[in-house]
Design an enzyme around this catalytic site. Structure first.
Site, PDB file in Angstrom:
ATOM      1  N   GLY A   1       0.831  -1.199   0.000  1.00 49.66           N
ATOM      2  CA  GLY A   1       0.000   0.000   0.000  1.00 49.66           C
ATOM      3  C   GLY A   1       0.868   1.252   0.000  1.00 49.66           C
TER       4      GLY A   1
ATOM      5  N   ASP B   1       3.160  -2.355   8.301  1.00 48.58           N
ATOM      6  CA  ASP B   1       2.151  -2.415   7.245  1.00 48.58           C
ATOM      7  C   ASP B   1       1.117  -1.307   7.460  1.00 48.58           C
ATOM      8  OD1 ASP B   1       0.692  -3.279   5.062  1.00 48.58           O
ATOM      9  OD2 ASP B   1       0.456  -5.338   5.766  1.00 48.58           O
ATOM     10  N   GLY B   2       0.371  -1.004   6.440  1.00 48.39           N
ATOM     11  CA  GLY B   2      -0.722  -0.047   6.540  1.00 48.39           C
ATOM     12  C   GLY B   2      -2.020  -0.755   6.903  1.00 48.39           C
ATOM     13  N   ALA B   3      -3.119  -0.013   6.882  1.00 51.79           N
ATOM     14  CA  ALA B   3      -4.442  -0.606   7.140  1.00 51.79           C
ATOM     15  C   ALA B   3      -5.509   0.290   6.536  1.00 51.79           C
ATOM     16  CB  ALA B   3      -4.676  -0.773   8.634  1.00 51.79           C
TER      17      ALA B   3
ATOM     18  N   LYS C   1      -7.978  -4.864   6.462  1.00 46.88           N
ATOM     19  CA  LYS C   1      -6.906  -4.728   5.489  1.00 46.88           C
ATOM     20  C   LYS C   1      -7.347  -5.395   4.182  1.00 46.88           C
ATOM     21  CE  LYS C   1      -2.633  -5.332   6.305  1.00 46.88           C
ATOM     22  NZ  LYS C   1      -2.361  -4.189   5.398  1.00 46.88           N
TER      23      LYS C   1
ATOM     24  N   GLY D   1      -7.394  -3.517   1.069  1.00 39.93           N
ATOM     25  CA  GLY D   1      -7.782  -2.559   0.039  1.00 39.93           C
ATOM     26  C   GLY D   1      -6.912  -2.694  -1.202  1.00 39.93           C
ATOM     27  N   GLY D   2      -5.671  -3.111  -0.986  1.00 41.92           N
ATOM     28  CA  GLY D   2      -4.743  -3.291  -2.107  1.00 41.92           C
ATOM     29  C   GLY D   2      -4.701  -4.730  -2.603  1.00 41.92           C
TER      30      GLY D   2
ATOM     31  N   GLU E   1      -0.242 -10.590   3.356  1.00 42.22           N
ATOM     32  CA  GLU E   1      -0.027  -9.698   4.504  1.00 42.22           C
ATOM     33  C   GLU E   1      -0.330 -10.431   5.811  1.00 42.22           C
ATOM     34  OE1 GLU E   1      -0.998  -5.318   2.596  1.00 42.22           O
ATOM     35  OE2 GLU E   1      -2.657  -6.534   3.270  1.00 42.22           O
TER      36      GLU E   1
ATOM     37  N   LYS F   1      -7.971   6.672   9.130  1.00 51.47           N
ATOM     38  CA  LYS F   1      -8.194   5.224   9.226  1.00 51.47           C
ATOM     39  C   LYS F   1      -8.740   4.799  10.604  1.00 51.47           C
ATOM     40  CE  LYS F   1      -6.286   4.652   5.130  1.00 51.47           C
ATOM     41  NZ  LYS F   1      -5.130   3.867   4.837  1.00 51.47           N
TER      42      LYS F   1
HETATM   43  C1  5RP Z   1      -3.188  -3.639   1.061  1.00 49.64           C
HETATM   44  C2  5RP Z   1      -3.525  -3.073   2.376  1.00 49.64           C
HETATM   45  C3  5RP Z   1      -3.042  -1.697   2.691  1.00 49.64           C
HETATM   46  O1  5RP Z   1      -2.245  -1.748   3.816  1.00 49.64           O
HETATM   47  C4  5RP Z   1      -4.224  -0.817   2.945  1.00 49.64           C
HETATM   48  O2  5RP Z   1      -5.069  -0.841   1.794  1.00 49.64           O
HETATM   49  C5  5RP Z   1      -3.799   0.630   3.241  1.00 49.64           C
HETATM   50  O3  5RP Z   1      -3.251   1.212   2.107  1.00 49.64           O
HETATM   51  P1  5RP Z   1      -2.734   2.714   2.083  1.00 49.64           P
HETATM   52  O4  5RP Z   1      -1.529   2.794   2.950  1.00 49.64           O
HETATM   53  O5  5RP Z   1      -2.438   2.952   0.607  1.00 49.64           O
HETATM   54  O6  5RP Z   1      -3.860   3.597   2.561  1.00 49.64           O
HETATM   55  O7  5RP Z   1      -4.157  -3.683   3.207  1.00 49.64           O
HETATM   56  O8  5RP Z   1      -3.776  -4.908   0.878  1.00 49.64           O
END
Ligand code: 5RP
Length: 234
Positions: free
Chosen positions: A27, A81-83, A94, A96-97, A103, A121
């Site tokens: 992400g 990691d992001g979320a 999680k 979105g990507g 993950e 978030k």
């Molecule tokens: C990918 C994810 C990402 O961590 C989540 O979508 C957050 O993305 P970003 O940092 O672009 O807001 O779960 O599968």
């Protein structure tokens, strides 16, 4: 680039130590972290990273972060990691990507998971962001029906499911693992643990995007600084 995401990514660097094997999330926020990690590596920091997606692997390579395959490591010290959503007890949505299966495998195998997000978030309850569920293409219609029933049984009022399409609009999105993503518009997930449990029982479900009890530190980037939130787990 969002300054809030940048501040969260920069604050996460303080948790990285020489010699660590890192889980590298996916992400935009995780990629900002990789850019800064690359600068540290250029300055002499010795780390190796386990990527959670092909896109993350490419980004790590561009930034000079050494990679290692997950089957070559005996331990992952820390995953960053992001979320898409974070609730008050650090349960996450999680995926979105579309990288949620890898993950989760990496997060689950890590000694510690740190989540980097901007304030948008943080939510009181999970569910506004559509919950991604990674499924096998075989029997996807049947699996989607079972997902709908599992959501209903765990208190989601109207968990409408849609098959995620690829960006060209000419068919379903295919994940790095060769699966599809079913997105579930829940609006509110009243019992995330129960929903997670029921989704895990469905044979066609490879993994769902509810990450529960996996993260103990959330770094929230704000426009001019980052806030570190820690949850003590028994
Ligand atoms: C990918 C994810 C990402 O961590 C989540 O979508 C957050 O993305 P970003 O940092 O672009 O807001 O779960 O599968």
């Amino acid at each position: 680039m969002s300054q809030a995401k940048e501040n969260a990514a920069l604050a996460a660097l303080d948790f990285v130590q020489d010699g660590m094997t890192l889980g590298l999330g996916s992400g935009s926020t995780a990629e900002i972290f990789l850019e800064h990690l690359g600068e540290k590596v250029a300055g002499g920091l010795k780390v190796q990273g386990v990527p959670t997606s092909a896109q993350t692997a490419a980004c790590a390579q561009e930034n000079g972060v050494p990679l290692v395959g997950i089957d070559k490591v005996s331990r992952i010290h820390l995953t960053i990691d992001g979320a898409d959503e974070v609730d008050p007890v650090f349960s996450l949505i999680k995926g979105g990507g579309a990288c949620l299966l890898r993950e989760k495998i990496v997060a689950h195998a890590s000694d510690r998971m740190i989540v980097i997000v901007d304030e948008s978030k943080l939510v009181d309850n999970l569910g506004q962001f559509p919950l991604p569920v990674e499924v096998d293409p075989f029997g996807v219609t049947l699996t989607a029906e079972q997902i709908y029933e599992a959501l209903k049984k765990s208190g989601v009022q109207n968990g409408v499911t849609t098959l995620r399409q690829n960006s060209d609009g000419d068919g379903p999105l295919i994940t790095d693992g060769g699966h599809y993503i079913v997105d579930c518009k829940c609006e509110l997930i009243p019992a995330p643990g129960e929903t997670a449990h029921l989704l895990s029982q469905i044979p066609g479900v490879m993994e769902h995007g509810l990450f529960i009890d996996l993260s103990s530190i959330i770094i929230v980037g704000e426009p001019d600084h980052a806030r570190i939130m820690e949850l003590k787990r028994e």
